[in-house]
Design a protein around this motif. Structure first.
Motif, mmCIF file in Angstrom:
data_model
loop_
_atom_site.group_PDB
_atom_site.id
_atom_site.type_symbol
_atom_site.label_atom_id
_atom_site.label_comp_id
_atom_site.label_asym_id
_atom_site.label_seq_id
_atom_site.Cartn_x
_atom_site.Cartn_y
_atom_site.Cartn_z
ATOM 1 N N ALA A 1 0.730 -1.270 0.103
ATOM 2 C CA ALA A 1 0.089 -0.053 -0.079
ATOM 3 C C ALA A 1 0.799 1.043 0.080
ATOM 4 C CB ALA A 1 -1.071 0.010 1.188
ATOM 5 N N GLY A 2 2.151 1.139 0.269
ATOM 6 C CA GLY A 2 3.111 2.349 0.196
ATOM 7 C C GLY A 2 3.023 2.991 1.590
ATOM 8 N N THR A 3 2.465 2.430 2.742
ATOM 9 C CA THR A 3 2.410 3.047 4.010
ATOM 10 C C THR A 3 3.457 2.575 5.091
ATOM 11 O OG1 THR A 3 0.914 1.424 4.790
ATOM 12 C CG2 THR A 3 -0.178 3.357 3.927
ATOM 13 N N ARG A 4 4.534 1.861 4.336
ATOM 14 C CA ARG A 4 5.432 1.280 5.297
ATOM 15 C C ARG A 4 6.834 1.608 4.599
ATOM 16 N NH1 ARG A 4 4.260 -0.953 10.032
ATOM 17 N NH2 ARG A 4 6.555 -1.981 10.300
ATOM 18 N N GLU A 5 7.899 1.585 5.094
ATOM 19 C CA GLU A 5 9.140 1.592 4.215
ATOM 20 C C GLU A 5 9.825 0.294 4.388
ATOM 21 O OE1 GLU A 5 10.494 4.050 2.538
ATOM 22 O OE2 GLU A 5 8.693 5.561 2.942
ATOM 23 N N ALA A 6 10.739 0.020 3.601
ATOM 24 C CA ALA A 6 11.382 -1.307 3.537
ATOM 25 C C ALA A 6 11.935 -1.755 4.870
ATOM 26 C CB ALA A 6 12.214 -1.531 2.566
ATOM 27 N N GLU B 1 -3.654 -10.443 -6.932
ATOM 28 C CA GLU B 1 -4.256 -9.260 -7.764
ATOM 29 C C GLU B 1 -3.121 -8.331 -8.118
ATOM 30 O OE1 GLU B 1 -7.356 -8.098 -5.220
ATOM 31 O OE2 GLU B 1 -8.263 -10.032 -5.492
ATOM 32 N N THR B 2 -1.771 -8.428 -7.551
ATOM 33 C CA THR B 2 -0.922 -7.240 -7.806
ATOM 34 C C THR B 2 0.065 -7.625 -8.847
ATOM 35 O OG1 THR B 2 -0.889 -6.486 -5.312
ATOM 36 C CG2 THR B 2 0.804 -5.750 -6.667
ATOM 37 N N ASP B 3 0.081 -6.919 -10.001
ATOM 38 C CA ASP B 3 0.982 -7.447 -11.086
ATOM 39 C C ASP B 3 2.144 -7.509 -10.484
ATOM 40 O OD1 ASP B 3 2.815 -6.582 -13.310
ATOM 41 O OD2 ASP B 3 1.093 -6.625 -14.307
ATOM 42 N N PRO B 4 3.172 -8.572 -10.837
ATOM 43 C CA PRO B 4 4.403 -8.801 -10.561
ATOM 44 C C PRO B 4 5.531 -7.643 -10.452
ATOM 45 C CG PRO B 4 3.673 -10.585 -11.456
ATOM 46 C CD PRO B 4 2.538 -9.703 -11.759
ATOM 47 N N ARG C 1 5.951 -1.859 -8.542
ATOM 48 C CA ARG C 1 6.936 -1.185 -7.828
ATOM 49 C C ARG C 1 6.450 -1.389 -6.292
ATOM 50 N NH1 ARG C 1 9.227 2.770 -4.684
ATOM 51 N NH2 ARG C 1 11.762 2.926 -4.802
ATOM 52 N N VAL C 2 7.309 -2.326 -5.472
ATOM 53 C CA VAL C 2 7.107 -2.223 -4.124
ATOM 54 C C VAL C 2 8.540 -2.529 -3.451
ATOM 55 C CG1 VAL C 2 6.013 -3.907 -2.071
ATOM 56 C CG2 VAL C 2 4.947 -3.763 -4.435
ATOM 57 N N VAL C 3 8.882 -1.741 -2.500
ATOM 58 C CA VAL C 3 10.044 -1.527 -1.925
ATOM 59 C C VAL C 3 10.416 -2.723 -1.151
ATOM 60 C CG1 VAL C 3 10.137 0.998 -1.956
ATOM 61 C CG2 VAL C 3 9.524 -0.291 -0.002
ATOM 62 N N ASN C 4 11.903 -3.261 -1.196
ATOM 63 C CA ASN C 4 12.323 -4.031 -0.187
ATOM 64 C C ASN C 4 13.718 -3.913 0.245
ATOM 65 O OD1 ASN C 4 14.674 -5.496 -1.711
ATOM 66 N ND2 ASN C 4 12.907 -5.398 -3.404
ATOM 67 N N TRP C 5 14.281 -4.416 1.115
ATOM 68 C CA TRP C 5 15.469 -3.997 1.974
ATOM 69 C C TRP C 5 16.592 -4.563 1.121
ATOM 70 C CZ3 TRP C 5 17.372 -8.790 2.469
ATOM 71 C CH2 TRP C 5 16.548 -9.661 2.501
ATOM 72 N N SER C 6 16.589 -5.494 -0.065
ATOM 73 C CA SER C 6 17.822 -5.954 -0.575
ATOM 74 C C SER C 6 18.444 -5.190 -1.580
ATOM 75 C CB SER C 6 17.184 -7.467 -0.879
ATOM 76 O OG SER C 6 16.577 -7.331 -2.154
#
Length: 228
Positions: free
Chosen positions: A56-61, A90-93, A96-101
């Motif tokens: 949802a973009g409400t949290r940082e990685a 339901e989310t297109d792979p 953009r979704v942040v991660n820590w890597s």
């Protein structure tokens, strides 16, 4: 592996984890002795809710994972798992979704991560019983080995969490008739380990002793195997 296979694995392992943890909420998880079944279920519920915030973009990685009380997780886990599965499906792979890597910031990263998170913790949940947990499926375990090096080890080297070595780990997968080579991070003298894909990925995550699979070369790398 593809997103469909990863999500299929999340669903199967997620449901089994929930069943086992609710059957034995007060029993110690032998592979993670600081946890009971209810604690493990709370950890899994927190993972589900954390991914919801990341997508949802409400949290940082690098925000701490959401903490769910064990008593609450025993009531809400099925809802948390169902919400995660909807999110992954339901989310297109490529979203953009942040991660820590050091890997790409996309939803596909988290679909894969969820599959391996639940695979390992399904195995953990089974250690609340007396028998030996069922191994991870070979294809999933093989992908888990790749993810371990591509995401966790590479990131640990990139950010200085692990000291660099001039050493090479050779991994012989007996059930897949496959040999892997991983530099740590620069090539050097080889240490060889041998076992099934399931046993090796469990050893990388310290569910089994890495030294149990040593067959050749310097054991020191395995004796000091990092807790990532």
């Amino acid at each position: 592996m593809d997103a469909h296979r990863w999500i299929e694995s999340v669903e199967a392992d997620g449901r089994e984890l929930g069943r086992l943890c609710r059957e034995r909420p007060d029993t110690t998880v032998r592979s993670c002795p600081d946890w009971t079944g209810a604690d493990l279920l709370a950890h899994a519920a927190g993972f589900c809710r954390t991914l919801d915030g990341l997508f949802a973009g409400t949290r940082e990685a690098r925000d701490p994972a959401i903490v769910v009380p064990p008593s609450e997780a025993l009531q809400t886990y099925d809802v948390d798992l169902a919400a995660l599965l909807r999110l992954l499906r339901e989310t297109d792979p490529g979203t953009r979704v942040v991660n820590w890597s050091v890997l790409e910031d996309d939803a596909a990263y988290w679909v894969r991560r969820a599959a391996h998170e639940f695979a390992i913790h399904r195995w953990d949940a089974a250690t609340t019983g007396d028998g030996e947990p069922a191994p991870l499926p070979a294809d999933l375990a093989r992908d888990g080995i790749a993810e371990f090096f591509e995401a966790f080890v590479a990131t640990a080297f990139a950010y200085g969490f692990m000291p660099p070595n001039e050493a090479t780990l050779v991994v012989e997968l007996t059930d897949l008739d496959e040999t892997l080579r991983e530099d740590l991070p620069r090539p050097g003298p080889t240490t060889t380990i041998r076992g099934t894909a399931s046993d090796i990925v469990l050893a990388f995550w310290h569910r089994r002793a890495p030294t149990d699979f040593h067959v050749d070369g310097d054991r020191a790398i395995l004796e000091a195997w990092p807790h990532i």
